[in-house]
Design an enzyme around this catalytic site. Sequence first.
Site, PDB file in Angstrom:
ATOM      1  N   HIS A 118     -11.641   2.903  12.336  1.00  0.00           N
ATOM      2  CA  HIS A 118     -10.228   2.552  12.527  1.00  0.00           C
ATOM      3  C   HIS A 118      -9.765   2.916  13.948  1.00  0.00           C
ATOM      4  O   HIS A 118      -9.053   2.135  14.590  1.00  0.00           O
ATOM      5  CB  HIS A 118      -9.333   3.321  11.540  1.00  0.00           C
ATOM      6  CG  HIS A 118      -9.519   2.961  10.104  1.00  0.00           C
ATOM      7  ND1 HIS A 118      -9.816   3.876   9.125  1.00  0.00           N
ATOM      8  CD2 HIS A 118      -9.424   1.766   9.466  1.00  0.00           C
ATOM      9  CE1 HIS A 118      -9.895   3.278   7.948  1.00  0.00           C
ATOM     10  NE2 HIS A 118      -9.665   1.990   8.123  1.00  0.00           N
TER      11      HIS A 118
ATOM     12  N   LYS B 234      -3.227   3.010  -6.874  1.00  0.00           N
ATOM     13  CA  LYS B 234      -4.676   2.853  -6.662  1.00  0.00           C
ATOM     14  C   LYS B 234      -5.387   4.206  -6.679  1.00  0.00           C
ATOM     15  O   LYS B 234      -6.576   4.290  -6.376  1.00  0.00           O
ATOM     16  CB  LYS B 234      -4.922   2.189  -5.302  1.00  0.00           C
ATOM     17  CG  LYS B 234      -4.987   0.684  -5.295  1.00  0.00           C
ATOM     18  CD  LYS B 234      -5.890   0.247  -4.124  1.00  0.00           C
ATOM     19  CE  LYS B 234      -5.580  -1.079  -3.543  1.00  0.00           C
ATOM     20  NZ  LYS B 234      -6.229  -1.255  -2.215  1.00  0.00           N
TER      21      LYS B 234
ATOM     22  N   ARG C 220     -15.673  -5.987  10.079  1.00  0.00           N
ATOM     23  CA  ARG C 220     -17.014  -5.400  10.192  1.00  0.00           C
ATOM     24  C   ARG C 220     -18.019  -6.477   9.814  1.00  0.00           C
ATOM     25  O   ARG C 220     -18.070  -7.514  10.431  1.00  0.00           O
ATOM     26  CB  ARG C 220     -17.131  -4.174   9.285  1.00  0.00           C
ATOM     27  CG  ARG C 220     -16.295  -3.002   9.763  1.00  0.00           C
ATOM     28  CD  ARG C 220     -16.199  -1.934   8.716  1.00  0.00           C
ATOM     29  NE  ARG C 220     -15.676  -2.538   7.482  1.00  0.00           N
ATOM     30  CZ  ARG C 220     -15.216  -1.861   6.446  1.00  0.00           C
ATOM     31  NH1 ARG C 220     -15.233  -0.562   6.464  1.00  0.00           N
ATOM     32  NH2 ARG C 220     -14.743  -2.481   5.394  1.00  0.00           N
TER      33      ARG C 220
ATOM     34  N   SER D 168     -13.956   3.842   4.585  1.00  0.00           N
ATOM     35  CA  SER D 168     -13.367   5.041   3.981  1.00  0.00           C
ATOM     36  C   SER D 168     -14.020   5.357   2.637  1.00  0.00           C
ATOM     37  O   SER D 168     -14.286   6.519   2.318  1.00  0.00           O
ATOM     38  CB  SER D 168     -11.865   4.860   3.789  1.00  0.00           C
ATOM     39  OG  SER D 168     -11.246   4.599   5.017  1.00  0.00           O
TER      40      SER D 168
HETATM   41  O1  PNS Z   1      -7.362  -0.882   4.100  1.00  0.00           O
HETATM   42  P1  PNS Z   1      -7.168  -1.915   3.036  1.00  0.00           P
HETATM   43  O2  PNS Z   1      -7.033  -1.258   1.680  1.00  0.00           O
HETATM   44  O3  PNS Z   1      -8.210  -2.990   3.072  1.00  0.00           O
HETATM   45  O4  PNS Z   1      -5.745  -2.621   3.357  1.00  0.00           O
HETATM   46  C1  PNS Z   1      -5.230  -3.616   2.519  1.00  0.00           C
HETATM   47  C2  PNS Z   1      -3.767  -3.983   2.895  1.00  0.00           C
HETATM   48  C3  PNS Z   1      -2.904  -2.757   2.926  1.00  0.00           C
HETATM   49  C4  PNS Z   1      -3.751  -4.640   4.261  1.00  0.00           C
HETATM   50  C5  PNS Z   1      -3.274  -4.993   1.823  1.00  0.00           C
HETATM   51  O5  PNS Z   1      -3.541  -4.485   0.534  1.00  0.00           O
HETATM   52  C6  PNS Z   1      -1.782  -5.307   1.924  1.00  0.00           C
HETATM   53  O6  PNS Z   1      -1.344  -5.900   2.870  1.00  0.00           O
HETATM   54  N1  PNS Z   1      -1.004  -4.883   0.912  1.00  0.00           N
HETATM   55  C7  PNS Z   1       0.423  -5.099   0.870  1.00  0.00           C
HETATM   56  C8  PNS Z   1       0.809  -6.101  -0.223  1.00  0.00           C
HETATM   57  C9  PNS Z   1       0.820  -7.527   0.283  1.00  0.00           C
HETATM   58  O7  PNS Z   1       1.480  -7.882   1.242  1.00  0.00           O
HETATM   59  N2  PNS Z   1       0.058  -8.413  -0.438  1.00  0.00           N
HETATM   60  C10 PNS Z   1       0.008  -9.826  -0.186  1.00  0.00           C
HETATM   61  C11 PNS Z   1      -0.822 -10.235   1.005  1.00  0.00           C
HETATM   62  S1  PNS Z   1      -2.523 -10.341   0.642  1.00  0.00           S
END
Ligand code: PNS
Length: 163
Positions: free
Chosen positions: A17, A41, A94, A132
Amino acid sequence: MTVAVYPGSFDPITKGHTAILKSGLVAFDKIIVAVLNNESKKPLFSVEERMDMIRAATDEMGVEDGKIEVDSFDGLLVNYARSRGARCILRGLRAVADFEYELQMANMNRHLNPEIETVFIMADDAYFYVASTLVKEVARLGGDVSDLVPAAVAPRLLAKFDR
Ligand code: PNS
């Protein structure tokens, strides 16, 4: 000023990150690192803990004041980005395995708000395998992750796993 939101779970932040953040600062004047408030989660670290570790990690990077902000959000990412005046969402890519999930999210976000673009940065090859989830598993099983996470994170992982 070009502002991007760099969203994620950051449970915890890794050197993968921070490498993306460093590259992102070449393209953006300011990056808001936005921690998803996803208690449902069952993350290992609370939002506050995750934000603290991100602050410590970005201090370690020695970035000029004001270029990185750490925040949390819940609800739709595009709404959060709009509320912060950001036109771009920054994500790291990645291996190929990330691609499908990222493509789906980027297209969903574009559908929700076509004015916000998702911008991808390729992960540094040194951290291509760093995630992570894997870092947590290795730390839980007693493996050394100190090279894979910012200095402030390793002791907190050890503390979580009573090591
Ligand atoms: O690090 P991660 O867990 O891959 O991040 C995922 C994240 C936070 C980017 C994604 O879950 C997110 O944007 N969540 C917010 C809810 C949202 O907007 N959902 C609709 C778009 S897919």
